[in-house]
Write a protein that holds these residues in place. Structure first.
Motif, PDB file in Angstrom:
ATOM      1  N   LYS A  32       0.847  -1.191   0.000  1.00  0.00           N
ATOM      2  CA  LYS A  32       0.000   0.000   0.000  1.00  0.00           C
ATOM      3  C   LYS A  32       0.883   1.242   0.000  1.00  0.00           C
ATOM      4  O   LYS A  32       1.993   1.228   0.533  1.00  0.00           O
ATOM      5  N   ARG A  34       0.642   5.864  -0.238  1.00  0.00           N
ATOM      6  CA  ARG A  34      -0.123   7.107  -0.347  1.00  0.00           C
ATOM      7  C   ARG A  34       0.253   7.802  -1.660  1.00  0.00           C
ATOM      8  O   ARG A  34       1.440   7.923  -1.975  1.00  0.00           O
ATOM      9  N   THR A  45      -3.270  15.851  -3.158  1.00  0.00           N
ATOM     10  CA  THR A  45      -3.302  14.442  -2.740  1.00  0.00           C
ATOM     11  C   THR A  45      -2.819  14.264  -1.303  1.00  0.00           C
ATOM     12  O   THR A  45      -2.612  13.138  -0.857  1.00  0.00           O
ATOM     13  N   GLU A  46      -2.659  15.360  -0.589  1.00  0.00           N
ATOM     14  CA  GLU A  46      -2.106  15.285   0.762  1.00  0.00           C
ATOM     15  C   GLU A  46      -2.953  14.431   1.698  1.00  0.00           C
ATOM     16  O   GLU A  46      -2.431  13.738   2.565  1.00  0.00           O
ATOM     17  N   ASN A  47      -4.265  14.490   1.540  1.00  0.00           N
ATOM     18  CA  ASN A  47      -5.151  13.813   2.489  1.00  0.00           C
ATOM     19  C   ASN A  47      -5.700  12.484   1.977  1.00  0.00           C
ATOM     20  O   ASN A  47      -6.561  11.884   2.623  1.00  0.00           O
ATOM     21  N   ILE A  48      -5.222  12.029   0.832  1.00  0.00           N
ATOM     22  CA  ILE A  48      -5.698  10.749   0.298  1.00  0.00           C
ATOM     23  C   ILE A  48      -4.964   9.614   1.002  1.00  0.00           C
ATOM     24  O   ILE A  48      -3.745   9.644   1.157  1.00  0.00           O
ATOM     25  N   GLY A  49      -5.723   8.619   1.428  1.00  0.00           N
ATOM     26  CA  GLY A  49      -5.147   7.509   2.181  1.00  0.00           C
ATOM     27  C   GLY A  49      -4.396   6.521   1.307  1.00  0.00           C
ATOM     28  O   GLY A  49      -4.216   6.718   0.101  1.00  0.00           O
ATOM     29  N   LYS A  50      -3.984   5.441   1.932  1.00  0.00           N
ATOM     30  CA  LYS A  50      -3.196   4.429   1.233  1.00  0.00           C
ATOM     31  C   LYS A  50      -4.070   3.602   0.298  1.00  0.00           C
ATOM     32  O   LYS A  50      -5.199   3.253   0.630  1.00  0.00           O
ATOM     33  N   HIS A  51      -3.501   3.312  -0.881  1.00  0.00           N
ATOM     34  CA  HIS A  51      -4.161   2.472  -1.870  1.00  0.00           C
ATOM     35  C   HIS A  51      -3.232   1.312  -2.238  1.00  0.00           C
ATOM     36  O   HIS A  51      -2.008   1.445  -2.153  1.00  0.00           O
ATOM     37  N   SER A  71      -7.097   0.781  -7.950  1.00  0.00           N
ATOM     38  CA  SER A  71      -8.111   1.676  -7.389  1.00  0.00           C
ATOM     39  C   SER A  71      -9.443   1.444  -8.088  1.00  0.00           C
ATOM     40  O   SER A  71      -9.510   0.813  -9.151  1.00  0.00           O
ATOM     41  N   SER A 113       4.004   0.224   2.324  1.00  0.00           N
ATOM     42  CA  SER A 113       3.564  -0.470   3.539  1.00  0.00           C
ATOM     43  C   SER A 113       3.067  -1.859   3.169  1.00  0.00           C
ATOM     44  O   SER A 113       2.352  -2.015   2.173  1.00  0.00           O
TER      45      SER A 113
END
Length: 203
Positions: A32, A34, A45-51, A71, A113
């Motif tokens: 994963k 960010r 894209t600062e607040n986009i979570g892990k994909h 995605s 991750s």
């Protein structure tokens, strides 16, 4: 004496098991990441979570790898294929996600991750994914990463469009400054005449 040696050996064993084992990323591994950690991240894209991402290459000498993003909604609508076609499990709530089979992203391994339950593509599915990416973007997996992220991959439609958007934003900002200067210049030129006419009116 023996008890002291045994205690030292036990402590060493405990520290060995307690020490975190560094993650080694290999092609086919699923992890994963960010989006903000990609070498050429999209704006906002600062607040986009892990994909989820699929590792496509071994780390280079700088620790960068190429990854395919997974995605349900990819920015700029790149060519995609259902993730299930590469053996990736389908989300029971959201349904089948899509794998970007065009321009792969570049990311440093320190920003990846592991999944809670390790997973990876088998050799057949990894080969099929890399072949599809090569068909859509020849040489994308062999091009070296730019450690400082200064040169967008010319085959990555997203990176090219991001570069174009940034250039457009700079142009508009510069154009806005010029327009503002001209506007303030016109105002300053109008002040003396209006003041003079006003003075005459009061007289």
């Amino acid at each position: 004496m023996l008890s002291m040696i045994f205690a030292i050996m036990s402590l060493q064993a405990l520290l060995t098991f307690a020490s975190p084992i560094p993650q080694t990323w290999r092609p086919g591994d699923i992890g994963k990441a960010r989006p903000r950690h990609f070498q050429h991240p999209l704006p906002n894209t600062e607040n986009i979570g892990k994909h989820p991402v699929v590792v496509l290459t071994h780390p280079d000498e700088h620790g960068f790898v190429k990854v395919a993003t997974v995605s349900h909604a990819h920015p700029f609508n790149p060519p995609t294929k259902p993730s299930s076609s590469y053996g990736i499990a389908t989300d029971p709530h959201k349904g089948d996600s899509k794998v970007n089979v065009a321009g792969p992203e570049t990311i440093h391994v320190s920003k990846l991750s592991p999944l809670p339950v390790p997973d990876k593509l088998d050799h057949h599915h990894l080969h099929a994914l890399k072949a599809e990416i090569h068909k859509n973007c020849p040489g994308a997996l062999s091009r070296r990463a730019e450690p400082h992220g200064l040169k967008p991959d010319p085959c990555d439609r997203k990176a090219v469009q991001v570069a174009a958007l940034r250039a457009q934003a700079l142009h508009e900002a510069e154009h806005g400054k010029i327009a503002k200067k001209r506007s303030s210049g016109h105002k300053s030129n109008r002040h003396p005449s209006s003041h003079a006419s006003g003075s005459g009116h009061h007289k």
